[in-house]
Design a protein around this motif. Structure first.
Motif, short mmCIF file in Angstrom:
data_model
loop_
_atom_site.label_atom_id
_atom_site.label_comp_id
_atom_site.label_asym_id
_atom_site.label_seq_id
_atom_site.Cartn_x
_atom_site.Cartn_y
_atom_site.Cartn_z
N PRO A 1 0.65 -1.57 -0.40
CA PRO A 1 0.20 0.12 -0.45
C PRO A 1 0.77 1.55 0.03
O PRO A 1 0.23 2.31 -0.26
N ALA A 2 2.33 0.69 0.36
CA ALA A 2 3.36 2.21 0.55
C ALA A 2 4.69 1.27 0.39
O ALA A 2 4.37 1.02 1.05
N PRO A 3 5.13 2.39 -0.13
CA PRO A 3 5.14 4.19 -1.30
C PRO A 3 4.71 3.36 -2.20
O PRO A 3 4.55 2.33 -2.84
N ARG A 4 3.80 4.79 -2.71
CA ARG A 4 2.96 4.54 -3.52
C ARG A 4 4.26 5.03 -4.75
O ARG A 4 4.87 6.00 -4.49
N HIS A 5 4.39 4.98 -6.44
CA HIS A 5 5.15 5.33 -7.18
C HIS A 5 4.91 6.11 -8.74
O HIS A 5 3.73 5.93 -8.90
N ALA A 6 6.11 6.90 -9.10
CA ALA A 6 5.46 7.73 -9.84
C ALA A 6 6.81 6.92 -11.03
O ALA A 6 7.94 6.26 -11.08
N ILE A 7 6.09 6.59 -12.38
CA ILE A 7 6.69 5.74 -13.98
C ILE A 7 6.73 6.99 -15.12
O ILE A 7 5.65 7.53 -14.92
N VAL A 8 7.36 6.43 -16.04
CA VAL A 8 7.61 6.67 -17.21
C VAL A 8 7.27 5.94 -18.34
O VAL A 8 7.53 5.21 -18.67
N ALA A 9 5.86 6.04 -18.62
CA ALA A 9 4.91 5.09 -19.82
C ALA A 9 6.21 5.82 -21.60
O ALA A 9 5.82 6.62 -21.29
N VAL A 10 7.00 4.65 -21.81
CA VAL A 10 7.75 4.53 -23.03
C VAL A 10 7.61 3.81 -24.28
O VAL A 10 8.71 3.90 -25.17
N GLY A 11 6.47 3.37 -24.20
CA GLY A 11 5.88 2.95 -25.57
C GLY A 11 5.43 1.25 -24.74
O GLY A 11 5.01 1.39 -24.35
N TYR A 12 4.57 0.86 -26.13
CA TYR A 12 3.79 0.04 -26.07
C TYR A 12 4.15 -1.69 -27.29
O TYR A 12 4.57 -1.55 -27.55
N GLY A 13 3.48 -2.92 -26.62
CA GLY A 13 3.92 -3.55 -28.06
C GLY A 13 2.55 -5.09 -27.17
O GLY A 13 1.92 -4.70 -26.11
N GLU A 14 3.09 -6.54 -27.50
CA GLU A 14 2.55 -7.14 -27.62
C GLU A 14 3.45 -8.13 -26.89
O GLU A 14 4.09 -8.41 -27.35
N PHE A 15 2.77 -8.80 -26.17
CA PHE A 15 3.58 -10.37 -25.05
C PHE A 15 3.18 -11.89 -25.12
O PHE A 15 2.43 -11.74 -24.08
N GLY A 16 3.23 -12.56 -25.87
CA GLY A 16 2.35 -13.37 -25.47
C GLY A 16 1.15 -13.43 -25.87
O GLY A 16 -0.15 -13.94 -24.78
N GLY A 17 0.23 -12.08 -26.74
CA GLY A 17 -0.46 -12.04 -26.70
C GLY A 17 -1.50 -11.14 -25.44
O GLY A 17 -2.74 -10.94 -25.81
#
Length: 227
Positions: A161-177
């Motif tokens: 539940p803590a800590p919460r976190h911030a990240i950056v989305a930098v791409g997308y795709g597919e893996f195993g469907g």
């Protein structure tokens, strides 16, 4: 099994940075997303935007920042280049000594929005070559990502539940469907794949609790004297 990559913005960024033990993940995510939108990779000061976000919120710098305050700071205070106020591995023991340098040079601002937490919006931003700031709870698998670099949802995976976190989305795709989102972290290059991992959308849908998209650059007033 390999990942079928649709978008990968890692080329817009430099090496992943390390926030260390301080609660500054949101400052890193915001700064890197901001710098990733600018021409060429030139890191921006996490310390400066964190300091002013905490000042805006009336919070001590020993605590994490809020997204509203961070985005408002980015638009009204901006941030200079990293070398103008380099990141501090630790705060000074006397917090009265914690303040920006007297002069920090040019300040760069950016407008932002907080849309609904929708994975379609993340993919839409990435299609426009724009990274997205994602807030997420953490699980054990996130701390110890597998060798293939893909973190999937597992009902047995412990959620912190803590800590919460911030990240950056930098791409997308597919893996195993399954659809997957590539994220950039702020725990240094030794974590994951040089500081990145893929999260399945099922995982992210269950753990994401905030989203911010940076928009157009904006002017901020020069501030040559620390506030």
């Amino acid at each position: 099994m390999s990942i079928l990559v649709t978008i990968d913005l890692r080329g817009q960024f430099g090496p992943v940075r390390d926030q260390g033990a301080r609660p500054t993940c949101l400052a890193f995510a915001t700064s890197d997303a901001h710098a990733g939108l600018r021409q060429g990779w030139d890191p921006l000061s996490c310390e400066y935007v964190f300091y002013h976000a905490q000042k805006r919120a009336g919070q001590t710098p020993t605590k994490g920042a809020f997204l509203n305050d961070m985005l408002a700071t980015l638009e009204t205070e901006g941030q200079p280049k990293e070398q103008e106020w380099p990141y501090l591995p630790a705060l000074p023991s006397d917090l009265s000594q914690y303040h920006p340098p007297t002069a920090v040079g040019a300040l760069y601002g950016r407008e932002a929005e907080q849309p609904r937490q929708d994975l379609d919006l993340i993919r839409g931003a990435l299609n426009q070559q724009r990274p997205a700031i994602v807030l997420s709870t953490l699980t054990r698998r996130f701390f110890q990502p597998p060798n293939d670099g893909v973190v999937m949802h597992d009902d047995q995976d412990r959620v912190f539940p803590a800590p919460r976190h911030a990240i950056v989305a930098v791409g997308y795709g597919e893996f195993g469907g399954q659809k997957v989102i590539l994220i950039r972290n702020s725990w240094g290059p030794s974590w994951g794949m040089a500081g990145h991992i893929w999260l399945t959308e099922d995982y992210l849908r269950r753990h994401m609790y905030g989203l911010a998209l940076l928009k157009e650059a904006c002017d901020v007033p020069d501030r040559t004297v620390a506030a």
